[in-house]
Write an enzyme that holds these catalytic residues in place. Structure first.
Site, PDB file in Angstrom:
ATOM      1  N   CYS A  14      10.540  -1.279  -0.149  1.00  0.00           N
ATOM      2  CA  CYS A  14      11.451  -1.915  -1.084  1.00  0.00           C
ATOM      3  C   CYS A  14      12.165  -3.091  -0.396  1.00  0.00           C
ATOM      4  CB  CYS A  14      12.517  -0.991  -1.641  1.00  0.00           C
ATOM      5  SG  CYS A  14      11.852   0.418  -2.501  1.00  0.00           S
ATOM      6  N   ARG A  43       7.278  -5.933   1.264  1.00  0.00           N
ATOM      7  CA  ARG A  43       7.892  -4.624   1.491  1.00  0.00           C
ATOM      8  C   ARG A  43       7.597  -3.624   0.377  1.00  0.00           C
ATOM      9  NH1 ARG A  43      11.961  -4.692   5.315  1.00  0.00           N
ATOM     10  NH2 ARG A  43      12.819  -2.833   4.367  1.00  0.00           N
ATOM     11  N   TRP A  53       8.761  -0.214  -3.825  1.00  0.00           N
ATOM     12  CA  TRP A  53       7.633   0.588  -3.361  1.00  0.00           C
ATOM     13  C   TRP A  53       7.999   2.009  -3.771  1.00  0.00           C
ATOM     14  CZ3 TRP A  53       6.738   4.751  -0.095  1.00  0.00           C
ATOM     15  CH2 TRP A  53       5.405   4.938   0.297  1.00  0.00           C
ATOM     16  N   ASN A 100      17.256   0.827  -1.336  1.00  0.00           N
ATOM     17  CA  ASN A 100      16.067   0.954  -0.492  1.00  0.00           C
ATOM     18  C   ASN A 100      16.274   2.190   0.365  1.00  0.00           C
ATOM     19  OD1 ASN A 100      13.978   0.651   1.346  1.00  0.00           O
ATOM     20  ND2 ASN A 100      15.040  -0.899   2.540  1.00  0.00           N
ATOM     21  N   GLY A 101      15.353   3.155   0.253  1.00  0.00           N
ATOM     22  CA  GLY A 101      15.495   4.379   1.040  1.00  0.00           C
ATOM     23  C   GLY A 101      15.231   5.600   0.174  1.00  0.00           C
ATOM     24  N   GLU A 156      -8.467   0.944  15.274  1.00  0.00           N
ATOM     25  CA  GLU A 156      -7.755  -0.163  14.639  1.00  0.00           C
ATOM     26  C   GLU A 156      -8.676  -0.918  13.672  1.00  0.00           C
ATOM     27  OE1 GLU A 156      -4.837  -0.922  14.199  1.00  0.00           O
ATOM     28  OE2 GLU A 156      -4.727  -3.055  13.810  1.00  0.00           O
ATOM     29  N   LYS A 171      -7.878  -1.318   9.721  1.00  0.00           N
ATOM     30  CA  LYS A 171      -7.785  -2.635   9.060  1.00  0.00           C
ATOM     31  C   LYS A 171      -8.697  -2.675   7.848  1.00  0.00           C
ATOM     32  CE  LYS A 171      -4.880  -3.921  10.300  1.00  0.00           C
ATOM     33  NZ  LYS A 171      -4.000  -3.524  11.354  1.00  0.00           N
ATOM     34  N   GLU A 226      -7.363  -0.544   4.911  1.00  0.00           N
ATOM     35  CA  GLU A 226      -6.173  -1.128   4.281  1.00  0.00           C
ATOM     36  C   GLU A 226      -6.518  -2.306   3.379  1.00  0.00           C
ATOM     37  OE1 GLU A 226      -2.284  -1.214   6.838  1.00  0.00           O
ATOM     38  OE2 GLU A 226      -3.898  -2.066   8.010  1.00  0.00           O
ATOM     39  N   HIS A 248     -20.663  14.864  17.603  1.00  0.00           N
ATOM     40  CA  HIS A 248     -20.131  16.191  17.282  1.00  0.00           C
ATOM     41  C   HIS A 248     -19.773  16.313  15.803  1.00  0.00           C
ATOM     42  CE1 HIS A 248     -20.091  17.278  21.495  1.00  0.00           C
ATOM     43  NE2 HIS A 248     -19.585  16.078  21.738  1.00  0.00           N
ATOM     44  N   LYS A 278       4.989  -3.097   3.975  1.00  0.00           N
ATOM     45  CA  LYS A 278       5.018  -3.555   5.361  1.00  0.00           C
ATOM     46  C   LYS A 278       5.893  -2.681   6.246  1.00  0.00           C
ATOM     47  CE  LYS A 278       4.137  -6.520   8.597  1.00  0.00           C
ATOM     48  NZ  LYS A 278       2.778  -6.401   9.167  1.00  0.00           N
TER      49      LYS A 278
HETATM   50  O1  M6R Z   1       6.519  -1.722  11.880  1.00  0.00           O
HETATM   51  P1  M6R Z   1       5.700  -0.701  12.616  1.00  0.00           P
HETATM   52  O2  M6R Z   1       4.860  -1.275  13.674  1.00  0.00           O
HETATM   53  O3  M6R Z   1       6.542   0.450  13.116  1.00  0.00           O
HETATM   54  O4  M6R Z   1       4.740  -0.105  11.507  1.00  0.00           O
HETATM   55  C1  M6R Z   1       3.865   0.944  11.778  1.00  0.00           C
HETATM   56  C2  M6R Z   1       2.824   1.086  10.695  1.00  0.00           C
HETATM   57  O5  M6R Z   1       3.436   1.328   9.464  1.00  0.00           O
HETATM   58  C3  M6R Z   1       1.950  -0.168  10.584  1.00  0.00           C
HETATM   59  O6  M6R Z   1       1.339  -0.483  11.786  1.00  0.00           O
HETATM   60  C4  M6R Z   1       0.876   0.023   9.502  1.00  0.00           C
HETATM   61  O7  M6R Z   1      -0.047   0.992   9.900  1.00  0.00           O
HETATM   62  C5  M6R Z   1       0.197  -1.309   9.212  1.00  0.00           C
HETATM   63  N1  M6R Z   1       0.011  -1.455   7.805  1.00  0.00           N
HETATM   64  C6  M6R Z   1      -1.125  -1.451   9.883  1.00  0.00           C
HETATM   65  O8  M6R Z   1      -1.783  -2.615   9.548  1.00  0.00           O
END
Ligand code: M6R
Length: 611
Positions: free
Chosen positions: A2, A27, A73, A99-100, A484, A488, A491, A507, A606
């Site tokens: 949010c 956000r 969000w 927000n929260g 990673e 990516k 996402e 395995h 984010k």
């Molecule tokens: O702000 P942060 O690095 O603590 O965030 C951690 C994760 O939420 C963040 O890396 C998330 O996995 C991303 N969307 C990855 O691309």
């Protein structure tokens, strides 16, 4: 999670809030809303992106010098017009954004239902707002007092901003666990979840602390704690330019941020690493160097991409510093009863510095005597402030929801910490230390070279964009890069992808392999290379499609691969900073080829400030 924006002053509030919401859309973007005072309290809300709200409001009289806005969000209640913020109190007097998460909202709601309150949304926010409204009515007190009384009962995390129909010259805000920045202008104030909506109006900001209430008028900012004692607002100068939060000619922030990496890694090293002098200067780390060197163990605590950076760092620290390292998901670590001994060192890794799980995990560890080092990107963020010391990653604002440049900057910082500690401790000899400094210094240049092969990756994206699943494999330093790469892709393209240690694949995941499965091998030349080649053979024998990330002249890999991506050579410790770049680009171009909104992938946000 949010985004909130608010304005009070002499200008028109609506355009400032709308622009701010667009900047904060990363956000959360399932609905948006704005409340203004224009001949009464006016609240406008719309499901979907901020652009939907903007379209809805075309042609309306939106004049007001005060207002609040929100981009959501969803936590409590599906994305919809009625669950969008701002919410309006039953009395019609207040509108509020939040927000929260209010964890005890069900209990508060029941109390209000017993008093006859009826709710028009599924949100915890509407409950908190009516709780405040009820206190205000029953006590006939100032709204500020009602907020204070209410917040003493609240369990959870929040930033709230309250707009009061009866007080057109005052906004009331409060914070616990979620971020709130207040921009201080001349006879005006700007409130936001981060500095991006504020930067073009003023560089003077106040970061509100947990358990503080802000009473904001055009010419006055009063901060109080929940005990009603005045606090001195501490004004900080923003070190950020407007260009840093704009796309600058790129189609997406994600692409811009991938391409910024030669510069961001350079910025991260600048002023710290001097390969000629053979030095690394990191004052935060220096201060705790003895404790880190003598630590029985280091625990890396993080989430998502930052957790992957922690995994790479585990390999590096164990190799260079001979210290036992554990890498923990913050969300698990905070709820377990982990054994923490005084003197344990926790390294919290976070781009946003606001990730709720990471923040609480380090607060718990701190209370048990651990030393907390923060490796954080956002200056002044909650995690950086909760840490004893640390090092900023200096990657600049990362706006694309998928983390890219923050990852490579985290690797650069973590590597510098490991080099410093290993050298001081004597587990890393001088010759190797100096060689690694030189190699690290050369990384930005190598990333720039690598980014020239973008067209080839674009073509690969076209070729593989319709795959149902992907497997990413790597060993050693490149195993976290495989994780990673898979994250990516998931996402950004919504293609199911798994990352695995290449040897572990046999395995179980090997059962997935057939001629339709693309398998990405991160196979740069390192001490694991021969073993990786064997794993490649195993995939090839089962007709999987092999895409390999290799160094120039690697004929063995070329012979086994359907496609190859060549990256410059580097010491194996530093190789992830290079091998991850094609992973970012492949995910980006597949997402684009599938027609998706890569900067705002569905369901994501984010900054994850809820648990
Ligand atoms: O702000 P942060 O690095 O603590 O965030 C951690 C994760 O939420 C963040 O890396 C998330 O996995 C991303 N969307 C990855 O691309």
């Amino acid at each position: 999670m949010c985004g909130i924006v608010a304005y009070i002053g002499q200008r028109e509030a609506y355009p400032i809030i709308l622009k701010g919401l667009k900047r904060l859309e990363y956000r959360g973007y399932d609905s948006a809303g704005i409340a203004l005072l224009n001949g009464g309290l006016k609240v406008y809300k719309k499901k979907g992106k901020v652009a939907n709200l903007e379209e809805e409001l075309q042609g309306k009289d939106l004049h007001s010098n005060i207002g609040i806005g929100h981009t959501r969000w969803a936590t409590h209640g599906e994305p919809s017009d009625r669950n969008a913020h701002p919410h309006t109190a039953a009395s019609g007097r207040f509108a509020m954004i939040h927000n929260g998460i209010i964890e005890n909202y069900a209990q508060l709601k029941q109390e209000l239902v017993n008093k006859g309150y009826v709710f028009h949304s599924d949100t915890d926010t509407e409950v908190l707002l009516n709780f405040i409204d009820d206190i205000q009515k029953n006590n006939n007190c100032e709204p500020e007092e009602a907020v204070r009384i209410a917040l003493k009962r609240v369990v959870g995390a929040y930033v709230i901003v309250l707009l009061d129909r009866e007080n057109p010259e005052t906004l009331i805000a409060a914070r616990k666990g979620s971020p709130l920045v207040i921009g201080v202008g001349k006879n005006e104030h700007f409130l936001a979840s981060d500095a991006s909506p504020i930067i073009e109006y003023t560089k003077e900001v106040v970061y509100v602390n947990d358990y503080e209430i802000a009473i904001i008028r055009p010419d006055e900012l009063i901060l109080k704690n929940l005990g009603n004692e005045r606090q001195t607002p501490f004004i900080t100068k923003l070190d950020m330019e407007l260009a840093a939060i704009e796309k600058g000619g790129y189609d997406h922030f994600m692409l811009k941020e991938i391409f910024e990496q030669p510069q961001t890694i350079y910025d991260c090293l600048r002023g710290r690493l001097d390969a000629t002098a053979g030095t690394i200067t990191m004052s935060g780390v220096e201060k705790y160097a003895e404790q880190i060197m003598n630590a029985n163990r280091i625990v890396m605590v993080a989430c998502g991409t930052s957790w992957h950076a922690g995994l790479v760092a585990e390999y590096i620290f164990e190799e260079l510093c001979r210290i036992n390292v554990e890498v923990e998901y913050a969300s698990e670590f905070r709820y377990r009863n982990p054994v923490i001994n005084p003197g344990d060192v926790i390294i919290a890794i976070s781009q946003s510095g606001e990730t709720a799980d990471t923040l609480v995990a380090i607060e718990n560890a701190k209370s048990k005597g651990a030393i907390i080092l923060g490796v954080v990107n956002v200056v002044g963020s909650s995690i950086s402030r909760a840490s004893h010391a640390g090092a900023y990653t200096h990657a600049g604002p990362e706006i694309g929801v998928a983390s890219t440049k923050a990852f490579t900057a985290q690797l650069a910082v973590l590597t510098m910490i490991a080099l410093t500690i290993g050298y001081k401790k004597g587990t890393l000899g001088q010759q190797r230390y100096l060689q690694l400094l030189k190699e690290l210094e050369a990384i930005p240049e190598k990333v720039a070279t690598l980014l020239q092969s973008v067209d080839q990756i674009k073509n690969l994206a076209e070729k593989y964009k319709d795959a149902q699943d992907f497997l990413y494999l790597g060993r050693g330093y490149n195993f976290p890069v495989a994780l990673e790469g898979a994250l990516k892709l998931k996402e950004i393209s919504y293609i199911h992808a798994e990352g695995y240690p290449a040897a572990e694949m046999k395995h179980g995941p090997i059962a997935l392999v057939d001629e339709s499965l693309p398998v990405v091998f991160i196979a740069t030349k390192d001490s694991y290379h021969e073993k990786v080649i064997s794993n490649m053979q195993e995939i090839k024998a089962r007709k999987g499609m092999v895409i390999s990330v290799i160094n120039e002249g690697d004929e063995q890999s070329i012979a086994l691969s359907n496609d190859v991506i060549v990256v410059p050579e580097a010491d194996e410790i530093l190789a992830p900073m290079l091998s991850v770049i094609p992973m970012q680009l492949l995910a980006y171009y597949i997402g684009v080829a599938r027609g998706l909104d890569v900067d705002k992938p569905r369901n994501l946000a984010k900054s994850v400030t809820v648990e």
